[in-house]
Design a protein around this motif. Structure first.
Motif, mmCIF file in Angstrom:
data_model
loop_
_atom_site.group_PDB
_atom_site.id
_atom_site.type_symbol
_atom_site.label_atom_id
_atom_site.label_comp_id
_atom_site.label_asym_id
_atom_site.label_seq_id
_atom_site.Cartn_x
_atom_site.Cartn_y
_atom_site.Cartn_z
ATOM 1 N N THR A 29 36.782 36.004 50.189
ATOM 2 C CA THR A 29 37.185 36.976 51.207
ATOM 3 C C THR A 29 38.684 36.890 51.468
ATOM 4 O OG1 THR A 29 35.035 36.712 52.212
ATOM 5 C CG2 THR A 29 36.729 37.767 53.547
ATOM 6 N N GLU A 30 39.122 35.645 51.572
ATOM 7 C CA GLU A 30 40.548 35.432 51.844
ATOM 8 C C GLU A 30 41.407 36.087 50.778
ATOM 9 O OE1 GLU A 30 43.603 32.132 50.608
ATOM 10 O OE2 GLU A 30 41.590 31.461 51.055
ATOM 11 N N THR A 31 41.042 35.857 49.497
ATOM 12 C CA THR A 31 41.826 36.406 48.411
ATOM 13 C C THR A 31 41.817 37.927 48.460
ATOM 14 O OG1 THR A 31 41.131 34.510 47.128
ATOM 15 C CG2 THR A 31 42.177 36.316 45.937
ATOM 16 N N THR A 42 48.844 45.433 41.924
ATOM 17 C CA THR A 42 49.324 44.089 42.234
ATOM 18 C C THR A 42 48.242 43.222 42.845
ATOM 19 O OG1 THR A 42 50.058 44.727 44.432
ATOM 20 C CG2 THR A 42 51.649 44.935 42.660
ATOM 21 N N GLN A 43 47.014 43.754 42.937
ATOM 22 C CA GLN A 43 45.963 42.952 43.554
ATOM 23 C C GLN A 43 45.661 41.712 42.734
ATOM 24 O OE1 GLN A 43 42.489 45.209 44.299
ATOM 25 N NE2 GLN A 43 43.364 46.306 46.026
ATOM 26 N N ILE A 44 45.349 40.653 43.464
ATOM 27 C CA ILE A 44 44.878 39.448 42.804
ATOM 28 C C ILE A 44 43.488 39.724 42.258
ATOM 29 C CG2 ILE A 44 44.053 37.114 43.239
ATOM 30 C CD1 ILE A 44 46.323 36.688 45.061
ATOM 31 N N VAL A 45 43.288 39.387 41.020
ATOM 32 C CA VAL A 45 41.962 39.528 40.431
ATOM 33 C C VAL A 45 41.080 38.445 41.029
ATOM 34 C CG1 VAL A 45 40.659 39.564 38.297
ATOM 35 C CG2 VAL A 45 43.030 40.338 38.325
ATOM 36 N N THR A 46 39.943 38.841 41.586
ATOM 37 C CA THR A 46 39.117 37.863 42.282
ATOM 38 C C THR A 46 38.122 37.205 41.332
ATOM 39 O OG1 THR A 46 37.690 39.661 42.946
ATOM 40 C CG2 THR A 46 39.336 38.930 44.546
ATOM 41 N N THR A 47 38.660 36.596 40.293
ATOM 42 C CA THR A 47 37.820 35.827 39.378
ATOM 43 C C THR A 47 37.328 34.579 40.106
ATOM 44 O OG1 THR A 47 39.369 36.506 37.677
ATOM 45 C CG2 THR A 47 37.725 34.847 37.083
ATOM 46 N N PRO A 48 36.017 34.339 40.123
ATOM 47 C CA PRO A 48 35.537 33.148 40.818
ATOM 48 C C PRO A 48 36.100 31.896 40.162
ATOM 49 C CG PRO A 48 33.705 34.538 40.082
ATOM 50 C CD PRO A 48 34.948 35.060 39.445
ATOM 51 N N PRO A 49 36.719 31.016 40.961
ATOM 52 C CA PRO A 49 37.226 29.786 40.373
ATOM 53 C C PRO A 49 36.093 28.898 39.904
ATOM 54 C CG PRO A 49 37.445 29.758 42.766
ATOM 55 C CD PRO A 49 36.920 31.101 42.395
ATOM 56 N N THR A 50 36.312 28.228 38.831
ATOM 57 C CA THR A 50 35.284 27.337 38.308
ATOM 58 C C THR A 50 35.574 25.912 38.743
ATOM 59 O OG1 THR A 50 36.568 27.125 36.316
ATOM 60 C CG2 THR A 50 34.816 28.750 36.293
ATOM 61 N N LEU A 418 49.166 33.261 33.911
ATOM 62 C CA LEU A 418 48.637 32.315 34.876
ATOM 63 C C LEU A 418 47.393 32.868 35.560
ATOM 64 C CD1 LEU A 418 51.269 30.835 34.345
ATOM 65 C CD2 LEU A 418 51.500 30.460 36.791
ATOM 66 N N GLU A 419 46.555 31.938 36.023
ATOM 67 C CA GLU A 419 45.360 32.334 36.753
ATOM 68 C C GLU A 419 45.696 32.466 38.238
ATOM 69 O OE1 GLU A 419 41.767 29.988 35.375
ATOM 70 O OE2 GLU A 419 43.396 28.835 34.489
ATOM 71 N N ASP A 420 44.803 33.146 38.971
ATOM 72 C CA ASP A 420 45.005 33.297 40.416
ATOM 73 C C ASP A 420 45.174 31.940 41.089
ATOM 74 O OD1 ASP A 420 44.604 35.907 39.860
ATOM 75 O OD2 ASP A 420 42.629 36.045 40.799
ATOM 76 N N ARG A 421 44.434 30.948 40.592
ATOM 77 C CA ARG A 421 44.445 29.632 41.234
ATOM 78 C C ARG A 421 45.822 28.958 41.169
ATOM 79 N NH1 ARG A 421 41.076 26.334 40.390
ATOM 80 N NH2 ARG A 421 39.367 27.509 39.494
#
Ligand SMILES: [Zn+2]
Length: 443
Positions: A29-31, A42-50, A418-421
């Motif tokens: 939600t935060e992301t 420009t949105q951050i892709v909300t790929t679930p972090p593993t 780079l990844e969102d993380r």
């Protein structure tokens, strides 16, 4: 200061697993909220972090009580928390031995960055966690430090132009935007001057020379946005910021689309056995300019020896002659016309700083001292010599031909783009970057 809550591991694990889904939902939600203010591009892709994967047998059973610390207000500003699906690992001070699991929702007191790791206190003990598997406990950490920009790992050329204009409007006395020239496809390559144009020191910073390393453009813009809003700039220096030296290439990587000559280059690389990627992945991993010239192999110093790829390609083709590419020529002309105290080139990835080229002095020693100054806030480790370009890079030429102390800053940990993380730790490492450069100039 800390009291034992006498909660055994089994309880903490059950708690952490119970908290897993809700915490993960909060993270997502935060992301998403952070991105809603930005344009779609420009949105951050909300790929679930593993969750980090390590051999299970290396994980010791956790049998210790969990401390519930009472943080001071100053410490609360330095609290981070796992960014994962269930848990991350705490490593011992040797960085290799795994001490325990850190569950979702845990509070980690951040001490410093070291390479790809962060030194933290968890459960009354200091240890290392992987830097891009944590995020600030304060969900507004990044946005409250920025005035104009929104968090983004897919930072587009158009968004950059809009943010530059917004920064110029917000700080008309401190920010001026112009162009160093045009790309091969006719895009302006903007430069943003930040600070006092009459300052005794001028520092050039450039990013996204390699297309797929486009997160460096957002980072450079974010560094300046934060430094302006936090009033970190001194009258001693004027920054010439070229966040996107290769705008055509960035558009190829972000759109994952090949056009015209890039399609021919892809076919050529396929037939040479140079790539096995499908066309979308090939485009996403594109590093060169639109004509298949690797700009960081197109500079004169070491160009003769730089022969990694004989034909135009998504990477590692030096071009038909030094500075044959419009983008490298524009950057060289801009650099030559001014007396820069330093240049910093932003690439990804590696979490290291390359500072040397050749053996000229004192420029190589000064480059090393610049790297040490940047290591202080970022935790990136200075490495001499080979910088992944075998010469012919911008930094190599700035050192060799112009005697300008210069370094290459390799952000990120494991992958490019780079990844969102990677956003949280990368941004945080550069909060005190401008004062560190200022201090280096004063020393
Ligand atoms: Zn690069």
């Amino acid at each position: 200061m800390k009291k034992v809550a006498a909660v055994l591991l089994i309880v903490s694990i059950i708690f952490s697993l119970n908290g897993c889904h809700s915490a993960q939902t909060n993270g997502t939600t935060e992301t998403t909220q952070a991105a809603t203010t930005a344009t779609e591009a420009t949105q951050i892709v909300t790929t679930p972090p593993t969750t980090e994967t390590l051999p299970q047998e290396t994980v010791p059973p956790e049998t210790e009580p969990v401390f519930i610390p009472e943080w001071t207000e100053e410490e609360r500003q330095r609290l981070w928390t796992p960014l994962c699906e269930s848990f991350i690992y705490l490593r011992d001070l040797d960085m290799s031995t795994i001490v325990c699991q850190v569950p979702l929702g845990a509070e980690l007191l951040l001490h410093e960055w070291q390479g790809k790791f962060a030194l933290v206190t968890y459960n009354g003990r200091q240890g290392y966690v992987t830097a891009n598997y944590i995020k600030p406990l304060d969900t507004e950490y990044v946005t409250k430090r920025l005035t104009v920009l929104s968090p983004a790992t897919q930072y587009t050329y158009d968004q950059m132009l809009a943010d530059m204009a917004a920064l110029q409007a917000a700080y008309p006395d401190t920010v001026a935007v112009s162009s160093i020239g045009k790309s091969e496809l006719g895009r302006d390559i903007p430069v943003m001057l930040v600070g006092n144009p009459q300052a005794p020191n001028h520092v050039l910073m450039q990013g996204a020379m390699h297309a797929r390393e486009h997160f460096t453009a957002w980072l450079l813009m974010a560094i300046m946005d934060h430094s302006l809003s936090a009033k970190l700039l001194s009258d001693n220096v004027c920054y010439h910021v070229i966040p996107m030296s290769n705008p055509d290439g960035v558009c190829i990587s972000q759109s994952r689309t090949l056009n015209g000559s890039q399609t021919e280059i892809y076919q050529s690389d396929l037939s040479c056995g140079y790539t096995s990627y499908d066309s979308k992945t090939y485009a996403q991993k594109w590093k060169s300019n639109a004509l298949g010239v690797d700009l960081n192999r197109n500079f004169p110093s070491g160009w003769e020896e730089s022969l990694e790829h004989p034909l135009p390609s998504s990477e590692r083709f030096r071009g038909s002659s030094p500075l044959c590419a419009a983008e490298s020529k524009a950057l060289a002309d801009y650099t030559q016309g001014r007396h820069f105290s330093a240049t910093l080139s932003f690439h990804s990835h590696g979490s290291v700083l390359y500072y040397a080229y050749g053996s000229k002095q004192p420029v190589n020693d000064l480059s090393y001292s610049l790297a040490l100054a940047v290591q202080q806030p970022t935790g990136y480790r200075p490495i001499g010599g080979y910088d992944g370009t075998s010469g012919a890079g911008y930094k190599d030429w700035a050192i060799d031909a112009l005697d300008i102390p210069s370094i290459t800053v390799e952000i990120g940990s494991n992958n490019t783009p780079l990844e969102d993380r990677d956003l949280y730790n990368t941004f945080a490492r550069f909060e005190a970057f401008i004062p560190a450069i200022d201090q280096w100039l004063n020393d």
